[in-house]
Design a protein around this motif. Structure first.
Motif, PDB file in Angstrom:
ATOM      1  N   GLN A 146       0.827  -1.202   0.000  1.00 15.52           N
ATOM      2  CA  GLN A 146       0.000   0.000   0.000  1.00 15.52           C
ATOM      3  C   GLN A 146       0.863   1.254   0.000  1.00 15.52           C
ATOM      4  O   GLN A 146       0.494   2.271  -0.586  1.00 15.52           O
ATOM      5  N   GLY A 147       2.033   1.184   0.639  1.00 13.34           N
ATOM      6  CA  GLY A 147       2.955   2.314   0.604  1.00 13.34           C
ATOM      7  C   GLY A 147       3.395   2.625  -0.815  1.00 13.34           C
ATOM      8  O   GLY A 147       3.496   3.784  -1.206  1.00 13.34           O
ATOM      9  N   ILE A 148       3.652   1.582  -1.597  1.00 14.41           N
ATOM     10  CA  ILE A 148       4.076   1.768  -2.988  1.00 14.41           C
ATOM     11  C   ILE A 148       2.936   2.330  -3.830  1.00 14.41           C
ATOM     12  O   ILE A 148       3.123   3.230  -4.648  1.00 14.41           O
ATOM     13  N   VAL A 149       1.725   1.827  -3.628  1.00 12.37           N
ATOM     14  CA  VAL A 149       0.568   2.335  -4.369  1.00 12.37           C
ATOM     15  C   VAL A 149       0.366   3.824  -4.072  1.00 12.37           C
ATOM     16  O   VAL A 149       0.090   4.617  -4.976  1.00 12.37           O
ATOM     17  N   GLN A 150       0.527   4.215  -2.807  1.00 12.74           N
ATOM     18  CA  GLN A 150       0.314   5.619  -2.448  1.00 12.74           C
ATOM     19  C   GLN A 150       1.419   6.519  -2.984  1.00 12.74           C
ATOM     20  O   GLN A 150       1.204   7.723  -3.184  1.00 12.74           O
ATOM     21  N   MET A 151       2.614   5.957  -3.231  1.00 16.33           N
ATOM     22  CA  MET A 151       3.655   6.755  -3.895  1.00 16.33           C
ATOM     23  C   MET A 151       3.207   7.163  -5.287  1.00 16.33           C
ATOM     24  O   MET A 151       3.565   8.234  -5.783  1.00 16.33           O
ATOM     25  N   ILE A 152       2.425   6.295  -5.920  1.00 17.84           N
ATOM     26  CA  ILE A 152       1.893   6.619  -7.250  1.00 17.84           C
ATOM     27  C   ILE A 152       1.021   7.867  -7.170  1.00 17.84           C
ATOM     28  O   ILE A 152       1.006   8.700  -8.082  1.00 17.84           O
ATOM     29  N   GLY A 153       0.288   8.005  -6.058  1.00 17.90           N
ATOM     30  CA  GLY A 153      -0.566   9.173  -5.877  1.00 17.90           C
ATOM     31  C   GLY A 153       0.222  10.463  -5.858  1.00 17.90           C
ATOM     32  O   GLY A 153      -0.196  11.473  -6.445  1.00 17.90           O
ATOM     33  N   VAL A 154       1.379  10.464  -5.175  1.00 18.89           N
ATOM     34  CA  VAL A 154       2.240  11.652  -5.154  1.00 18.89           C
ATOM     35  C   VAL A 154       2.729  11.970  -6.558  1.00 18.89           C
ATOM     36  O   VAL A 154       2.744  13.129  -6.987  1.00 18.89           O
ATOM     37  N   LEU A 155       3.124  10.934  -7.283  1.00 15.16           N
ATOM     38  CA  LEU A 155       3.612  11.093  -8.655  1.00 15.16           C
ATOM     39  C   LEU A 155       2.535  11.705  -9.552  1.00 15.16           C
ATOM     40  O   LEU A 155       2.780  12.665 -10.290  1.00 15.16           O
ATOM     41  N   ILE A 156       1.318  11.153  -9.479  1.00 17.43           N
ATOM     42  CA  ILE A 156       0.219  11.640 -10.313  1.00 17.43           C
ATOM     43  C   ILE A 156      -0.137  13.074  -9.956  1.00 17.43           C
ATOM     44  O   ILE A 156      -0.318  13.939 -10.824  1.00 17.43           O
ATOM     45  N   ASP A 157      -0.219  13.349  -8.660  1.00  8.23           N
ATOM     46  CA  ASP A 157      -0.668  14.658  -8.205  1.00  8.23           C
ATOM     47  C   ASP A 157       0.272  15.782  -8.644  1.00  8.23           C
ATOM     48  O   ASP A 157      -0.168  16.764  -9.255  1.00  8.23           O
ATOM     49  N   THR A 158       1.555  15.637  -8.326  1.00 12.35           N
ATOM     50  CA  THR A 158       2.476  16.745  -8.544  1.00 12.35           C
ATOM     51  C   THR A 158       3.162  16.706  -9.906  1.00 12.35           C
ATOM     52  O   THR A 158       3.178  17.706 -10.629  1.00 12.35           O
ATOM     53  N   LEU A 159       3.736  15.558 -10.255  1.00  9.97           N
ATOM     54  CA  LEU A 159       4.497  15.489 -11.492  1.00  9.97           C
ATOM     55  C   LEU A 159       3.610  15.449 -12.733  1.00  9.97           C
ATOM     56  O   LEU A 159       4.078  15.711 -13.840  1.00  9.97           O
ATOM     57  N   VAL A 160       2.336  15.114 -12.550  1.00  9.85           N
ATOM     58  CA  VAL A 160       1.429  15.075 -13.709  1.00  9.85           C
ATOM     59  C   VAL A 160       0.442  16.244 -13.677  1.00  9.85           C
ATOM     60  O   VAL A 160       0.461  17.115 -14.550  1.00  9.85           O
ATOM     61  N   ILE A 161      -0.418  16.286 -12.653  1.00 10.33           N
ATOM     62  CA  ILE A 161      -1.509  17.273 -12.643  1.00 10.33           C
ATOM     63  C   ILE A 161      -1.002  18.687 -12.378  1.00 10.33           C
ATOM     64  O   ILE A 161      -1.390  19.641 -13.064  1.00 10.33           O
TER      65      ILE A 161
END
Length: 476
Positions: A295-310
């Motif tokens: 779950q820690g790895i999945v939530q890292m994806i959220g940081v990536l999507i939020d800042t580096l993408v959106i």
């Protein structure tokens, strides 16, 4: 009052928070074996596995979308605009840095939330910083303090930020009165939050991908339309990040300190890495594979999507429109609307208003879920108190449409810093446990087996876990 709040912000963000965030991010990057870099190429596999239905709790994808709902709010639009206004284009670079380093902090806090989760009266998994402060550190007082901070932030202040951005955007585009916007937003919020955590998660797994895709697609189309200007935009970002832009331009520019501070402030408000909010959602998942690190790895994806993408999508819209719009406006969301309107006419401002409405609505709903979760930790989740929290949430939405923007953002920055200081202190104290979780996961991955967390291998940790939280996991 604004001057006093500005003074407090200067103390917190001028030194304390920058060093704490950087220090914690670098520390956990090292302690977890550089996990955000080593598993970057595996993110798509982790995202695919997160869709696996789990009868014991929410799927990792549902929890990811719920956490993204809280992350992807007005901070991804108005917050980015304010960062560029205050710190120059270089603030975008430091937002990227805060995300990359913050991914390790996010892994740490979300893995701990999974480890120390417990079941509520209805059998749903619950957890978060308050739980790992209580069980992992044996400091319930610290958990209580954090829960109070979170209730103030997510039950009160952050909802005013979201509502304020919606009010400004919708009034600018459609000329609707603020009270009507607030009433509509409050009623829609009430209809969703009464469905509980599972109902919110089921809605967010559809709403969040759609709204994010709409905004990112619009930014990509604009970028392709001005493809020849992209290299110059990135050059400006990097030059401004290190204070080189003013020397090259021969004019007054932004300092490194301004860019760094603005980037970290708005980056953290957007991706929430290390702040202690996301773990409240992460703990609700029945993680697959059955290991806290998953779950820690999945939530890292959220940081990536939020800042580096959106957030990058928003920055590109603003910076590509730099020759057509001004950075002097004090209202971040209006800056985004003016930038979009410079490309597509006034309907661009209307499009931004709809996007910020979706972003803010999802964020307010997820904020309430976090607040209710901590009401449960405080053992104050009687029906009367739940409805009192709902009522306060709706009132703050209404007030948010009427308050002045500077005061709202300053209050948000202060409470965000207090939450982060408390949470980062806790996860740093628990860093030996984070190292064990990461090492155990990586060890099993190297062996080519499905990672399964066996508490019996770690007797000291097993004594701290809630009864039944990991009993159903197959032993190795």
């Amino acid at each position: 009052m604004p001057d006093f709040l500005s003074f407090i912000n200067e103390i917190l963000w001028g030194s304390v928070m920058i060093y704490l965030l950087l220090g914690a991010g670098v520390w956990f990057t090292w302690r977890t074996g550089y996990i955000q870099f080593r598993y970057l190429r595996h993110f798509s596999k982790s995202l695919k596995r997160s869709l696996t239905p789990q009868p014991e709790g929410l799927t990792s994808f549902q929890v990811l979308c719920t956490s993204l709902a809280a992350r992807v709010g007005s901070g991804n639009l108005a917050g980015v605009a304010i960062a560029i206004t205050v710190g120059g284009p270089g603030a975008v670079f430091w937002m990227w840095v805060s995300a990359i380093i913050g991914m390790a902090s996010s892994f740490a806090e979300c893995s701990l939330a999974q480890l120390y989760k417990e079941r509520d009266a209805s059998g749903q998994f619950r957890g978060g910083p308050a739980w790992y402060m209580s069980r992992g550190l044996g400091m319930r007082w610290m958990g209580v303090m954090f829960s109070v901070f979170l209730l103030l932030a997510y039950g009160l202040i952050f909802n005013t930020v979201q509502a304020n951005s919606v009010s400004n955007a919708v009034h600018y585009a459609f000329n609707l009165p603020p009270y009507a916007i607030g009433l509509m937003l409050a009623m829609c919020t009430l209809l969703v939050i009464v469905r509980g955590l599972r109902g919110v998660a089921k809605l967010m797994q559809w709403l969040v991908p759609i709204m994010a895709l709409l905004w990112v697609t619009a930014s990509i189309l604009i970028s392709l339309w001005h493809l020849n200007e992209i290299p110059a935009v990135f050059e400006t970002i990097f030059r401004s990040a290190f204070g080189w832009q003013e020397a090259a331009a021969g004019a007054v520019g932004y300092t490194i300190s301004q860019a760094l501070t603005a980037g970290f402030q708005r980056g953290m408000f957007s991706n929430e890495a290390g702040m202690g909010s996301t773990p409240n959602a992460a703990a609700a998942a029945a993680s697959w594979p059955p290991h806290p690190a998953a779950q820690g790895i999945v939530q890292m994806i959220g940081v990536l999507i939020d800042t580096l993408v959106i957030c990058t999508a928003t920055a590109m819209v603003i910076l590509l429109a730099g020759h057509d719009t001004t950075l002097e406006t004090p209202n971040g969301i209006h800056l985004v609307q003016k930038a979009m309107a410079s490309f597509a006419g006034f309907w661009g401002a209307e499009f931004v208003a709809i996007i910020v409405l979706l972003f803010a609505f999802s964020s307010i709903v997820a904020n309430y879920v976090y607040a209710e979760n901590n009401l449960i930790y405080l053992r104050m989740n009687s029906p009367r108190n739940i409805w009192l929290l709902r009522g306060i949430t709706l009132v703050m939405i209404m007030l948010g449409t009427l308050l002045s923007l500077p005061v709202v953002w300053q209050l948000a920055d202060i409470i965000m810093a207090l939450m982060a200081i408390t949470n980062l202190t806790a996860i740093l104290l628990l860093s030996p446990v984070v190292r064990i979780i990461a090492s155990d996961y990586l060890r099993q991955r190297k062996l080519g087996v499905k990672p399964v967390f066996d508490p019996a291998r770690y007797p000291e940790i097993e004594q701290q876990l809630a009864p039944g939280s990991w009993d159903d996991v197959p032993r190795q």
